[in-house]
Design an enzyme around this catalytic site. Structure first.
Site, PDB file in Angstrom:
ATOM      1  CG  HIS A   9      -1.434   1.678   1.868  1.00 34.38           C
ATOM      2  ND1 HIS A   9      -2.529   1.905   2.672  1.00 34.38           N
ATOM      3  CD2 HIS A   9      -1.477   0.353   1.551  1.00 34.38           C
ATOM      4  CE1 HIS A   9      -3.212   0.778   2.823  1.00 34.38           C
ATOM      5  NE2 HIS A   9      -2.594  -0.175   2.156  1.00 34.38           N
ATOM      6  CB  CYS A  10      -0.027   5.261   6.538  1.00 34.00           C
ATOM      7  SG  CYS A  10       0.048   6.906   5.791  1.00 34.00           S
ATOM      8  CB  ALA A  11      -4.819   6.083   7.572  1.00 39.09           C
TER       9      ALA A  11
END
Length: 476
Positions: A25-27
């Site tokens: 996952h990213c932000a």
């Protein structure tokens, strides 16, 4: 929110854990590599409150969840799938293997240039500050700030030195990053870059003022002592040769001699080949590419801006826009000849237009979930990040995307007609003002206003047209 329950619902909608090859996952997003994307039930996904949108690009299936929530959902998702402790880089690598050769090439360029963007951005912005101090007619008619205040002349000169460093020694940065990407020793790549900009060589920026370029005479073969300051293509090709040569030499080199002879042979052979053959050929190829782009910009003008503005967002959908980083780096490195990058301002027009269309949807829709997605992603697009707006709102509804590319095309035609250029990379949107050449700032602001107004207004017009069509279908 029951994060475990939401993660289970997402996993079920994408075809179960057996369909998940990689996850991180990213932000704001879950970034997944799926074995078979056709198994995804998009209607079921869209119905989940936690899901703000979905899109597929570069071999990754991305689910927009939102800041502060995505990490909690991912924690449960990782437990359910058994794919914990993966980074976004791991997922990118897994996704890249699924792409076609063109996608893999773009991914390679992205892997090389994205890590060095901070250095290029810093250098470009320092160049912009120097331009503010030295540009005539910007603050005072017929003179510059340093003309009015001579005491800051040395400050401007110092900033100019700081600004040029990243571009003068660009081969060192690219050599390190490219060798690492190609599987070689990144420090050997950096050493190769240092050789290509060694002070004993004629500076490439001074080539035009130098008469006869000195040469090495080796067995009757003359090799020019010309540096590669600010060059991109020569060091990319040379770093590839260096890395592959190092890997192959290491295969047969005895372990006792590996630490001594492998770096020696790799660097010696590659450096010789670079100056004798690869460098001169790729330098000319790079110059031809840049000259062609500049010619297109200068010759097509308004029409060229219109076409690129219309096409930029569709290019983003394919992920091909990552390849522009290499081109923009060369445009900025050779700024004395090119004047700067015309790609960055066009990207900004596209991003602002996408954001405006998304915000128009916020006012138009009665769907509370869509309102939430549109408000957050619309603002994000205005600041330079468009994927959530494009994939979460505009492409789903179609008419906002059409409005956005029309707004982008008209605004891009205007700024190209006004010869707006960027002197740095940065956030392509409202904050992009600081990356624009001082003389072009007003035109850049007007261009953004055009992009916003056209995309925002046209979204309302197309929404009414869409509503009429749906009403006719229902009546039939």
């Amino acid at each position: 929110m029951n994060y475990r329950q939401e993660a289970e619902a997402i996993l079920e909608a994408i075809g179960g854990k057996d369909n998940v090859a990689a996850a991180a996952h990213c932000a704001t997003r879950l970034r997944l590599v799926l074995n078979d994307e056709s198994k995804v039930d998009e209607k079921k996904l869209d119905a989940l409150d936690v899901v703000k949108g979905t899109f597929s690009t570069g071999g990754q299936y991305q689910i927009i969840i939102g800041t502060g929530t995505v990490n909690k959902v991912y924690a449960e998702f990782a437990q359910l799938t058994g794919l914990g402790d993966m980074s976004t880089s791991d997922v990118k690598s897994a996704g890249a293997k699924k792409g076609n050769p063109l996608q893999q090439f773009v991914k390679m360029l992205s892997d090389i240039f994205v890590p060095i963007i901070p250095a290029i951005v810093a250098g470009g912005l320092l160049m912009g500050i120097n331009n503010l101090l030295t540009a005539p007619d910007l603050f005072f008619e017929g003179s510059s700030l340093i003309d009015q205040y001579p005491g800051i002349a040395d400050l401007a000169a110092m900033i100019n030195t700081f600004a040029n460093a990243a571009f003068v020694f660009l081969p060192v940065l690219i050599g390190f990053s490219a060798a690492k990407r190609f599987g070689g020793n990144p420090y050997l790549g950096a050493a190769l870059g240092m050789i290509m900009v060694h002070p004993d060589l004629v500076n490439a920026y001074a080539q035009a003022t130098v008469g006869d370029i000195p040469v090495w005479n080796i067995l009757g073969f003359e090799i020019e002592k010309l540096g590669y300051q600010g060059q991109v293509l020569p060091v990319l090709v040379s770093a590839y040769i260096l890395s592959k040569l190092e890997i192959n030499i290491r295969k047969f080199m005895p372990a006792s001699l590996d630490i001594l002879l492998t770096p020696l042979l790799s660097l010696l052979i590659t450096a010789f080949v670079t100056f004798a053959f690869v460098g001169p050929i790729t330098r000319e190829a790079g110059n031809l590419i840049i000259d062609g782009l500049v010619w297109t910009y200068d010759s097509l003008g308004f029409f060229g801006g219109l076409v690129m503005g219309l096409l930029y967002a569709p290019i983003v959908i394919t992920g091909m826009h990552h390849s522009f980083i290499a081109i923009e780096t060369q445009l900025l490195a050779d700024i004395a000849r090119t004047g700067g990058s015309f790609i960055f301002p066009i990207a900004a027009m596209s991003n602002v237009a996408q954001g405006a269309a998304t915000l128009a949807v916020f006012f138009l829709t009665r769907d509370q979930k869509m309102k939430g997605v549109a408000s957050a992603s619309g603002i994000s697009a205005l600041l330079g990040i468009t994927e959530p707006a494009m994939f979460g709102v505009n492409l789903k509804l179609r008419y906002p995307f059409i409005a956005a590319i029309i707004g982008s095309g008209i605004a891009s035609a205007f700024i190209v007609g006004r010869e707006v250029l960027a002197v740095a990379l940065g956030a392509a949107g409202l904050p992009g003002i600081i990356s624009i050449a001082p003389a072009s700032i007003v035109s850049y602001i007007i261009g953004m206003a055009i992009a916003f107004a056209v995309a925002f207004g046209l979204t309302f017009v197309l929404a009414k047209r869409q509503a009429k069509k749906e009403a006719v279908k229902e009546a039939a």
